[in-house]
Design a protein around this motif. Structure first.
Motif, PDB file in Angstrom:
ATOM      1  N   LYS A   1      -5.020  -1.993   1.826  1.00  0.00           N
ATOM      2  CA  LYS A   1      -5.235  -2.331   1.368  1.00  0.00           C
ATOM      3  C   LYS A   1      -4.631  -3.885   1.356  1.00  0.00           C
ATOM      4  O   LYS A   1      -3.693  -4.074   0.710  1.00  0.00           O
ATOM      5  CB  LYS A   1      -6.261  -1.733   0.103  1.00  0.00           C
ATOM      6  CG  LYS A   1      -5.100  -1.520  -0.964  1.00  0.00           C
ATOM      7  CD  LYS A   1      -5.838  -1.306  -2.211  1.00  0.00           C
ATOM      8  CE  LYS A   1      -5.377  -0.769  -3.579  1.00  0.00           C
ATOM      9  NZ  LYS A   1      -4.030   0.326  -3.499  1.00  0.00           N
TER      10      LYS A   1
ATOM     11  N   ASP B   1      -9.448  -9.805   7.118  1.00  0.00           N
ATOM     12  CA  ASP B   1     -10.102 -10.350   4.995  1.00  0.00           C
ATOM     13  C   ASP B   1     -11.127 -10.893   5.322  1.00  0.00           C
ATOM     14  O   ASP B   1     -12.154 -11.318   4.721  1.00  0.00           O
ATOM     15  CB  ASP B   1      -9.474 -10.556   4.013  1.00  0.00           C
ATOM     16  CG  ASP B   1      -8.338  -9.695   3.735  1.00  0.00           C
ATOM     17  OD1 ASP B   1      -8.593  -8.272   3.443  1.00  0.00           O
ATOM     18  OD2 ASP B   1      -7.756 -10.405   2.999  1.00  0.00           O
TER      19      ASP B   1
ATOM     20  N   ARG C   1     -10.673  -5.475  -0.006  1.00  0.00           N
ATOM     21  CA  ARG C   1     -10.804  -4.524   0.646  1.00  0.00           C
ATOM     22  C   ARG C   1      -9.732  -2.968   1.306  1.00  0.00           C
ATOM     23  O   ARG C   1      -9.019  -3.923   1.505  1.00  0.00           O
ATOM     24  CB  ARG C   1     -12.471  -4.522   0.858  1.00  0.00           C
ATOM     25  CG  ARG C   1     -11.985  -4.724   2.987  1.00  0.00           C
ATOM     26  CD  ARG C   1     -13.056  -5.125   3.941  1.00  0.00           C
ATOM     27  NE  ARG C   1     -12.407  -5.629   4.656  1.00  0.00           N
ATOM     28  CZ  ARG C   1     -13.719  -7.013   4.869  1.00  0.00           C
ATOM     29  NH1 ARG C   1     -14.647  -7.071   4.000  1.00  0.00           N
ATOM     30  NH2 ARG C   1     -13.020  -8.042   5.982  1.00  0.00           N
ATOM     31  N   PRO C   2     -10.412  -2.056   1.572  1.00  0.00           N
ATOM     32  CA  PRO C   2      -9.381  -0.994   1.677  1.00  0.00           C
ATOM     33  C   PRO C   2      -9.671  -1.250   3.543  1.00  0.00           C
ATOM     34  O   PRO C   2     -10.693  -0.813   4.435  1.00  0.00           O
ATOM     35  CB  PRO C   2     -10.084   0.490   1.129  1.00  0.00           C
ATOM     36  CG  PRO C   2     -11.377   0.004   0.849  1.00  0.00           C
ATOM     37  CD  PRO C   2     -10.968  -1.489   0.497  1.00  0.00           C
ATOM     38  N   TYR C   3      -8.663  -0.831   3.890  1.00  0.00           N
ATOM     39  CA  TYR C   3      -8.812  -0.760   5.605  1.00  0.00           C
ATOM     40  C   TYR C   3      -8.741   0.759   6.127  1.00  0.00           C
ATOM     41  O   TYR C   3      -7.632   1.318   5.206  1.00  0.00           O
ATOM     42  CB  TYR C   3      -8.702  -1.761   6.361  1.00  0.00           C
ATOM     43  CG  TYR C   3      -8.300  -2.942   6.244  1.00  0.00           C
ATOM     44  CD1 TYR C   3      -9.615  -3.989   6.740  1.00  0.00           C
ATOM     45  CD2 TYR C   3      -8.412  -3.886   5.904  1.00  0.00           C
ATOM     46  CE1 TYR C   3      -9.731  -5.371   6.895  1.00  0.00           C
ATOM     47  CE2 TYR C   3      -8.365  -5.149   5.019  1.00  0.00           C
ATOM     48  CZ  TYR C   3      -9.694  -5.982   6.074  1.00  0.00           C
ATOM     49  OH  TYR C   3      -9.315  -7.057   5.528  1.00  0.00           O
TER      50      TYR C   3
ATOM     51  N   THR D   1       0.544  -1.470  -0.140  1.00  0.00           N
ATOM     52  CA  THR D   1       0.180  -0.062   0.097  1.00  0.00           C
ATOM     53  C   THR D   1       0.832   0.802   0.168  1.00  0.00           C
ATOM     54  O   THR D   1       0.749   2.195  -0.001  1.00  0.00           O
ATOM     55  CB  THR D   1      -0.703  -0.235   1.523  1.00  0.00           C
ATOM     56  OG1 THR D   1      -1.322  -1.300   0.930  1.00  0.00           O
ATOM     57  CG2 THR D   1      -2.209   1.056   1.010  1.00  0.00           C
TER      58      THR D   1
END
Ligand code: GDP
Length: 418
Positions: free
Chosen positions: A73, A202, A77-79, A26
Motif C-alpha cells: 500500500k 497512484d 491506496r492498497p494494491y 508494507t
C-alpha cells in the motif's frame, strides 16, 4: 487496485515487487532483516525476490501475500499485484475477467531488451482488458544509467506495442536491485522527468462503472412469482452497463422481443426507480413475453448490439491441443453459451520470435490469433463499446476453459437467407 506485472523471465519482476514491498513500508516488521540474516548465514547474496518466497512460506503473512497475490500500500491506496504471469491460471483469470487488472507493468531488462515473453505478454495486453500500461526498463544500473540505452529501448518498445494497439503511458528507467525510481526518485537518472512507479500507480483513476454506456443486462434467469393471485415474471441479471428506469422500452437480443419495464425490483428493498451499471437488477414487463437466460436486455432508445452467428475475434489459446477447424467447442459470452466452430485463422502471432505467419489452419497453445468463429446460433455482441459482458468470451472444450478473447466485428452470415 489490481496490477499485473508481466515480462520475460529473469528480467526482474520479483525483485521489483519485493523492492516495492520494502520501499513502501508494507513488509511486516523485521522481515527484511530476517531474510538478510538468513542469506548471510547461508553465504548467499541477498535478493529482494527472496522476500516474496519468504512471505509465501509463512501462511500467517496474509496481509502481504496469499497464494498468488502480493499486497502493498501507498498513502493513496492498497494494491494487489497479480503475480506468476507465465502461468496458465493467471492468464485464464485475466481473460475470463475473474481477475481483472487495472494496469500492467511490463518489465524489460535494459541490457537484454525485448525477448520472447516481452513479445508474448505485449501481444496479450489488449486481450487482458488492462486500461493502463507502463514499461519498466529495469536493471538500468547495469547500463550505467545510460539515457541513450534507455531511449533506444523505449523507442523500440513504443513501436512494437503500438503495433498491437497498446499505448505506453509511462516508460520508467528503474533498478529493482537499487530501488531506482520505484518508490523514490533517483539521483542517478537526472535526465528522467517522468513519474516513479508509485507515482504512476497512484495517479491512476479507478474505472467508474460504465453508467454512461448503453444499457446491457445479460439475462441470468426469469423467475416466476405468485403473489396474491398475481402471476409475475421477474427478469433478473447483473447490469453490465447503462441504466434502466420504470417505463423504459426494452428489447431482448438475439430474439428481438420487445416490451416495457413495469416495475424494478430490488433485493429486500422497496421497488426502485432506477437500476444502474454494477448492480444486480430484476424487473417485470408490461407484456407476457417469453425471454430466457442468455439473451441481452437493451433499451430501445439507445444504440443496439449486433446480432451475429459469425464473429471476427482476437483470441488467445491455452489448450494443450490446438484450436482446430472441424471440431465443436462451446463459446460463453455473458450468460449465453453456444456451440461454435473455428471457421478461419486470419492472422496468427507466434509467441516465439519467428514473427507473424499469414495463414494457418489451427491455433497452437499460447498463440494469439485473429480468427473468424461460426456460432451454432446468433448471439448479441458489442464489438466497439468495450463492455466485457457482450464483448469478451471464453472458449470451453471438454468442460475446461481453453481460450478466450474479444469480439472485433460482427460478420454477416453468408448462409443466412437474404
Ligand atoms: P523475474 O524472473 O522476472 O522475477 O526476475 P528476478 O526478480 O528473479 O530477477 C532475476 C535476476 O536479475 C536476479 O538475479 C536479480 O538479482 C537480478 N536483478 C533484478 N533487478 C535488477 C536490477 O535492477 N539490477 C541488477 N543489477 N540486477 C537485477
Amino acid at each position: 487496485m489490481n496490477i499485473a506485472v508481466v515480462g520475460h523471465v529473469d528480467h526482474g519482476k520479483s525483485t521489483i515487487v519485493g523492492r516495492l514491498l520494502a520501499d513502501t513500508g508494507t513488509l511486516p516488521d523485521g522481515k527484511l532483516e530476517q531474510v538478510r540474516a538468513t542469506c548471510a548465514r547461508n553465504a548467499k547474496p541477498f535478493e529482494y525476490a527472496f522476500l516474496i518466497d519468504a512471505l509465501k512460506e509463512e501462511q500467517g503473512q496474509g496481509i502481504t501475500i496469499d497464494s498468488a497475490r502480493v499486497f502493498f500500500k501507498t498513502p493513496r491506496r492498497p494494491y494487489i499485484i497479480i503475480d506468476a504471469p507465465g502461468h496458465l491460471e493467471f492468464l485464464k483469470n485475466m481473460i475470463t475477467g475473474a481477475a481483472r487488472a487495472e494496469a500492467a507493468l511490463l518489465v524489460v531488462d535494459a541490457r537484454e531488451g525485448v525477448q520472447e515473453n516481452t513479445r508474448r505478454h505485449g501481444r496479450l495486453l489488449p486481450l487482458l482488458g488492462v486500461r493502463h500500461v507502463a514499461v519498466l526498463v529495469n536493471k538500468i544500473d547495469l547500463v550505467d544509467y545510460s539515457r541513450a540505452a534507455f531511449c533506444a529501448l523505449e523507442h523500440e518498445l513504443r513501436e512494437f506495442l503500438g503495433g498491437y494497439g497498446v499505448t505506453i503511458e509511462a516508460c520508467i528507467p528503474v533498478s529493482g536491485r537499487e530501488g531506482t525510481n520505484l518508490a523514490a526518485r533517483a539521483p542517478e537518472t537526472p535526465w528522467y522527468a517522468g513519474p516513479t512507479v508509485v507515482e504512476f500507480l497512484d495517479a491512476l483513476e479507478e474505472e467508474p462503472a460504465p453508467v454512461e454506456k448503453p444499457f446491457r443486462m445479460p439475462v441470468q434467469g426469469v423467475y416466476k412469482f405468485t403473489a396474491q393471485g398475481d402471476d409475475r415474471r421477474i427478469v433478473a441479471g447483473g447490469v453490465a452497463s447503462g441504466r434502466l428506469r420504470v417505463g423504459d422500452e426494452v428489447l431482448f437480443y438475439p430474439s428481438g422481443k420487445r416490451s416495457r419495464v413495469k416495475t424494478l425490483e430490488g433485493f429486500n428493498v422497496d421497488p426502485r426507480a432506477e437500476a444502474g451499471a454494477g448492480e444486480a437488477a430484476g424487473f417485470t414487463l408490461t407484456d407476457q413475453i417469453y425471454v430466457q437466460r442468455g439473451e441481452v436486455a437493451c433499451r430501445a432508445d439507445e444504440e443496439r448490439p449486433s446480432v451475429a452467428a459469425r464473429i471476427r475475434v482476437s483470441l488467445f489459446w491455452l489448450g494443450t491441443q490446438p484450436l482446430v477447424r472441424g471440431r465443436q467447442y462451446r463459446l460463453k459470452l455473458g450468460t449465453a453459451s453456444v456451440g461454435m466452430e473455428l471457421e478461419a485463422v486470419e492472422q496468427l502471432v507466434d509467441a516465439s520470435e519467428l514473427g507473424e505467419r499469414d495463414t494457418a489452419d489451427a491455433v497452437q497453445r499460447h498463440e494469439v490469433a485473429e480468427c473468424v468463429l461460426r456460432l451454432e446460433r446468433p448471439l448479441a455482441v458489442d464489438a466497439e463499446i468495450g463492455i466485457a459482458a457482450t464483448g469478451r468470451f471464453v472458449i470451453v472444450d471438454e468442460w475446461e476453459i481453453r481460450g478466450g478473447g474479444i469480439v472485433r466485428e460482427a460478420l454477416p452470415d453468408p448462409q443466412a437467407a437474404v
